[in-house]
Design an enzyme around this catalytic site. Structure first.
Site, PDB file in Angstrom:
ATOM      1  N   LYS A  73     -42.480 124.049  -4.904  1.00 54.13           N
ATOM      2  CA  LYS A  73     -41.299 124.892  -4.839  1.00 54.13           C
ATOM      3  C   LYS A  73     -40.160 124.381  -5.699  1.00 54.13           C
ATOM      4  O   LYS A  73     -39.587 125.125  -6.498  1.00 54.13           O
ATOM      5  CB  LYS A  73     -40.867 124.955  -3.378  1.00 54.13           C
ATOM      6  CG  LYS A  73     -39.638 125.732  -3.133  1.00 54.13           C
ATOM      7  CD  LYS A  73     -39.135 125.404  -1.742  1.00 54.13           C
ATOM      8  CE  LYS A  73     -38.713 123.945  -1.701  1.00 54.13           C
ATOM      9  NZ  LYS A  73     -37.837 123.636  -0.563  1.00 54.13           N
ATOM     10  N   THR A  74     -39.861 123.107  -5.542  1.00 50.33           N
ATOM     11  CA  THR A  74     -38.748 122.545  -6.301  1.00 50.33           C
ATOM     12  C   THR A  74     -39.047 122.582  -7.788  1.00 50.33           C
ATOM     13  O   THR A  74     -38.178 122.846  -8.614  1.00 50.33           O
ATOM     14  CB  THR A  74     -38.478 121.098  -5.876  1.00 50.33           C
ATOM     15  OG1 THR A  74     -38.420 121.063  -4.447  1.00 50.33           O
ATOM     16  CG2 THR A  74     -37.180 120.601  -6.425  1.00 50.33           C
ATOM     17  N   ASP A 261     -32.247 128.011  -2.706  1.00 49.75           N
ATOM     18  CA  ASP A 261     -33.331 127.197  -2.164  1.00 49.75           C
ATOM     19  C   ASP A 261     -33.366 127.384  -0.649  1.00 49.75           C
ATOM     20  O   ASP A 261     -32.334 127.650  -0.034  1.00 49.75           O
ATOM     21  CB  ASP A 261     -33.042 125.737  -2.523  1.00 49.75           C
ATOM     22  CG  ASP A 261     -34.235 124.837  -2.263  1.00 49.75           C
ATOM     23  OD1 ASP A 261     -35.345 125.370  -2.087  1.00 49.75           O
ATOM     24  OD2 ASP A 261     -34.051 123.611  -2.233  1.00 49.75           O
ATOM     25  N   GLU A 262     -34.510 127.222  -0.039  1.00 46.75           N
ATOM     26  CA  GLU A 262     -34.635 127.285   1.421  1.00 46.75           C
ATOM     27  C   GLU A 262     -33.986 128.546   2.002  1.00 46.75           C
ATOM     28  O   GLU A 262     -33.205 128.484   2.945  1.00 46.75           O
ATOM     29  CB  GLU A 262     -33.996 126.048   2.072  1.00 46.75           C
ATOM     30  CG  GLU A 262     -34.483 124.722   1.527  1.00 46.75           C
ATOM     31  CD  GLU A 262     -35.826 124.293   2.067  1.00 46.75           C
ATOM     32  OE1 GLU A 262     -36.544 125.154   2.636  1.00 46.75           O
ATOM     33  OE2 GLU A 262     -36.178 123.113   1.904  1.00 46.75           O
ATOM     34  N   ARG A 682     -45.846 117.132   5.947  1.00 47.97           N
ATOM     35  CA  ARG A 682     -45.206 116.071   5.167  1.00 47.97           C
ATOM     36  C   ARG A 682     -46.227 115.061   4.677  1.00 47.97           C
ATOM     37  O   ARG A 682     -45.959 114.268   3.790  1.00 47.97           O
ATOM     38  CB  ARG A 682     -44.162 115.315   5.992  1.00 47.97           C
ATOM     39  CG  ARG A 682     -42.917 116.082   6.424  1.00 47.97           C
ATOM     40  CD  ARG A 682     -42.298 116.880   5.344  1.00 47.97           C
ATOM     41  NE  ARG A 682     -42.812 118.255   5.378  1.00 47.97           N
ATOM     42  CZ  ARG A 682     -42.641 119.119   4.387  1.00 47.97           C
ATOM     43  NH1 ARG A 682     -41.999 118.778   3.316  1.00 47.97           N
ATOM     44  NH2 ARG A 682     -43.140 120.345   4.485  1.00 47.97           N
TER      45      ARG A 682
END
Length: 858
Positions: A73-74, A261-262, A682
């Site tokens: 995503k980033t 973002d988010e 994670r």
DNA sequence: ACTCTGCTTCTTTTT
DNA sequence: GAAGCAGAGT
């Protein structure tokens, strides 16, 4: 000075990169052509998969990127910005890029910098919602009734202020806690509601129906203090943009591209804020500065405008400008901020808000093993109302281990076992930096910290007790605030009598009342008062000194270098001396922190800019050099990844948290499940989940039962670990017999404490499920003959473990007899040295073994 | 005015 | 088990 910095063309040669300008309709001819072109694009595009690439290259029109965990995503966001810049579609200053956390903003900036070089520095509109909110608000402060040097209050200040107001109303601040009201206000502001707009029911539910009045009083008070709270950083800009179409138009014309973002975490206020900024100007903006802004800040196009969107851009619709180039990236499965007012709905109805929106799904996971992915997907599938994504990995590896589930008797054993696993991994050459312990609630951290301190295992608490929240730092900051902003009454009140100057309640009350009566700041009131006979001689001379000091410091504000001034303030006020004379264990550490504070000021050009930085970026940078285990909450783990992840505390009532269930019902449970999903995803390679049978809540031991989430994990990807010291084979029901006392060694501290606390185990409201389970411990027949006290048990085991793992052979900088200080245990004398581990006789805490990097000589 | 002691409540998560 | 608070004591 203008807040709109000069627009800097990204490329020296503006003609060069424009050839490929334009946009790609998803699935359109251009998209297919691009695909066919394959790896021949600019090199920053290489290595992107087709979906990522589509998300990067679909620059025109609204775009929603549904990015599952670990799908890059980033990377998409940063590459997209690089792409826009390199095509010359916009100047850096015309891109609005918002994140939620400072950490995310920092990371984004760094990564864009890698792609694009110094051009990031030209991106003033990359930041958190709040920091961009401040920026807007500073430019138009007067429209919100503030001066542009307004102060930003943190939660602590807000609560103190509200408390004053509640007391001023003659209400009982016990019955109506300031904290609760602060939360209510925050909730309203998250919805963008001012005092006149809040629902009647809300207004009535607090303070005998005075809720609205109190809210209004609070806002009024903020105005006179020239201050605002976090919520105002969103609400004021919204109101300003709504009330001033010309200003709105200025911003609309400025922001050619908006990236969020988010997006799943946006609350209603942030949503409104975005909607406003994402409007297209309904008619072309004349390239002129609006009349009332003479500072040039409104000039949105001082340079030749960048090239218009290429031929593939959406044609402007009738009656409005071209469509909005807004790109929101998010994952509905990772929405974990509902309690803070986030509306998952925002992401679910994106295409209705922005008609014609393209949607790109990123489902190819690059992070985790197939087992971890399988476990996470299976778990999250228990939620309803998802947009639905299926993560997959293209690199399944048969050697990958399954997700491990472990049981422990109590939280202490949990910490011990996790510590052991970590040490084993470390011995195999794994870096501690690649391991993380993710907890549901921060109180869980303590046990791990304690354990790691005794083990001499380095750890870092991410997002933990923050530097700027420490007492001494807040005090020092209060001094600086009064010097920089003499109207800051909250700061003034905080330190008038710190260090003690004999200014008691009576004296302060007088200053306060006088200030309120005249509607002037307290410092000004004090200045007046010391010239009269109102105060008794002693407080009067003390107060006079304070006033004189502040006047003097204030007059030096512009002439003296700010770090020198800061030091001067702390010295002359007696604040430094106060800690120097303090003989308690914390004092040396506090002085050290004050030094660190001054040191960190050097990076800023003035006291004012430093103060602003602190208000917004309330986190201190971590020492990445040191190899240390990461400990943090699940919430702050979002967006991070680790080789090995430990998820302790999977018990009903803790995770899912009872309060989420009570307050949020079904959706509360689903949010908890998403939190679990965040935790699982994670992990890259190894994942260990733990639950315990006994945990101490509010200081007393309670029996707990395993989290329902454990049952929601797929058998195929999970392995129930049978570690040496763990209890209970799993028979019929996988988790129920986890804590069979008859397979225990009765000497565990938890067992003994359970014995000790058995009688007083009055179960509080920790959820009926755990409450009902109390008697299941069922150790009634065991009598209390298992002698060893807690201390001896602990001591023995520690010795055994430590002997085995003294590895360091570098000569220690310490020698026996050295006087040392430890932040947790205080002062003590070194008794003996074993590699990098010291045995120290602490004045207060007794003998402890600690790692030398945790102590310093005094 | 300040300090000490016992009482209470609290612990979800964050800009 | 700690932090914050009220009330008593110095």
């Amino acid at each position: 000075m203008s807040d709109f910095p000069d627009d800097m063309p990204f490329f020296e040669d503006p003609a060069a990169p424009r050839a490929t300008g334009g946009s790609v309709a998803p699935g359109g001819i251009a998209a297919r052509a691009l695909k066919a072109r394959g790896a021949t694009g600019p090199n920053y595009l290489q290595g992107l998969n087709p979906e990522q690439r589509l998300a990067v290259e679909t620059t025109e029109g609204p775009l929603l990127v549904l990015a599952g965990a670990g799908t890059g995503k980033t990377r998409v966001l940063t590459t997209r910005i690089a792409h826009i810049l390199s095509l010359g579609l916009a100047y850096p200053s015309q891109i609005l890029a918002v994140t939620f956390t400072n950490k995310a903003a920092r990371e984004m900036k760094e990564r864009i910098g890698v792609l694009v070089g110094g051009a990031v520095e030209g991106m003033p509109w990359l930041g958190t919602f709040h920091s961009i909110g401040v920026k807007i608000l500073r430019r138009h402060a007067e429209l919100a009734g503030l001066r542009s040097d307004f102060t930003i209050l943190d939660t602590d200040d807000v609560i103190r202020l509200i408390k004053q107001l509640i007391q001023a109303e003659g209400l009982d601040d016990k019955r109506w806690p300031a904290r609760t009201f602060a939360n209510m206000i925050d909730g309203w502001k998250n919805k963008g509601l001012g005092p006149s707009e809040i629902p009647e029911g809300d207004a009535r539910s607090f303070a005998n129906g005075k809720g609205r009045q109190l809210y209004q009083a609070y806002q009024d008070r903020l105005k006179t203090l020239n201050a605002c709270d976090f919520g105002d950083l969103l609400c004021h800009p919204i109101r300003i943009l709504r009330a001033n179409p010309d200003i709105l138009r200025e911003y609309n014309a400025r922001f050619k591209y908006i990236l969020v973002d988010e997006y799943q975490d946006t609350n209603t206020a942030q949503y409104m804020w975005l909607r406003l900024l994402a409007q297209r100007p309904s008619f072309p903006l004349a390239g002129k500065v609006p009349a009332e802004r003479a500072d040039g800040g409104g000039d949105v196009a001082p340079h030749p405008a960048p090239p218009p969107p290429g031929p593939a851009g959406h044609p402007p619709r009738k009656g409005e400008g071209s469509s909005v180039n807004i790109c929101c990236v998010g994952d509905d499965d990772q929405s974990i901020y509902g309690w803070r007012g986030a509306e998952v709905d925002n992401i679910l109805r994106f295409d209705k808000d922005f008609p014609g929106a393209a949607v790109v799904r990123l489902e190819r996971n690059y992070r985790s093993t197939a087992h971890i992915l399988g476990a996470a997907s299976h778990l999250i599938a228990h939620n309803e109302g998802r947009l639905g994504k299926t993560l997959f990995t293209e690199a399944p590896n048969p050697d990958d281990g399954k997700v491990n589930v472990h049981a422990a008797w109590d939280s202490e054993e949990e910490a011990r076992a996790v510590g052991e696993t970590i040490e084993q991994a470390q011995r195999k050459g794994h870096l501690l930096n690649n391991m993380a312990i993710l907890v549901r609630a921060s109180f869980q951290m303590r046990e791990f910290e304690d354990r790691f301190v005794t083990l001499g295992l380095n750890y870092r608490v991410v997002g933990g007790p923050r530097f700027y929240e420490r007492l001494e730092i807040r005090d020092a900051m209060a001094y600086f605030r009064v010097v920089a902003q003499p109207a800051d009454d909250l700061a003034f009140e905080r330190i008038v009598n710190t260090p003690k100057r004999g200014l008691g309640e009576a004296a302060i009350r007088q200053v306060h009342d006088y200030a309120r009566a005249r509607d002037i700041p307290m410092l000004a009131a004090a200045t007046d008062l010391v010239q009269t006979e109102e105060l008794k001689p002693k407080p009067r001379s003390a107060l006079k000194e304070v006033v004189d000091n502040f006047n003097r410091w204030h007059s030096l504000l512009d002439s003296k270098p700010h770090t020198e001034l800061a030091e001067m303030i702390l010295d002359e006020s007696g604040y430094t001396a106060m800690w120097q004379n303090d003989r308690t264990a914390e004092a040396p550490g506090r002085l050290e922190n004050l030094k660190e504070l001054i040191r960190s000021m050097e990076e800023y050009e003035s006291l004012r800019s430093f103060l602003e930085h602190v208000a917004l970026v309330m986190d201190a940078e971590q020492n990445e050099e040191l190899d240390a285990v990461n400990i943090m909450t699940l919430h702050s783990a979002k967006g991070l990844e680790f080789e090995t992840v430990f998820l302790p505390g999977w018990e009903e009532g803790l995770f899912p948290h009872q309060r989420s269930l009570d307050e949020g019902g079904r959706s509360g449970l689903e949010e908890e499940r998403r939190l679990a999903y965040v935790g699982l995803t994670r992990a890259k390679k190894n994942l260990h989940i733990w639950f315990v049978s006994n945990r101490r809540i509010h200081g007393l031991w309670q029996s707990t039962i395993p989290s329902r989430f454990l049952e929601e994990l797929p058998e195929a990807h999970v392995e129930v670990a049978e570690t040496g010291n763990s209890y209970g084979g799993y028979g019929q029901s996988r988790f129920d017999r986890a804590a069979d006392p008859f397979q225990n060694s009765y000497s565990t501290p938890g067992w003994q404490r359970a014995q000790a606390n058995r009688s007083e185990a009055t179960r509080s409201n920790w959820g009926s499920r755990s409450g009902a389970n109390v008697e299941r411990i069922g150790y009634g027949e065991a009598d209390s003959g298992f002698g060893a006290g807690r201390g001896s048990v602990k001591g023995r085991m520690i010795d055994g473990e430590l002997v085995a793992k003294s590895v360091s052979d570098t000569p220690s900088a310490f020698k026996p007899g050295d006087r040392v200080f430890h932040t947790k245990f205080g002062n003590g004398n070194v008794a003996s040295i074993d590699g990098n581990k010291l045995t120290i006789d602490f004045d207060r805490a007794g003998q402890k073994r600690v790692l030398d990097s945790f102590v310093q000589k005094v």
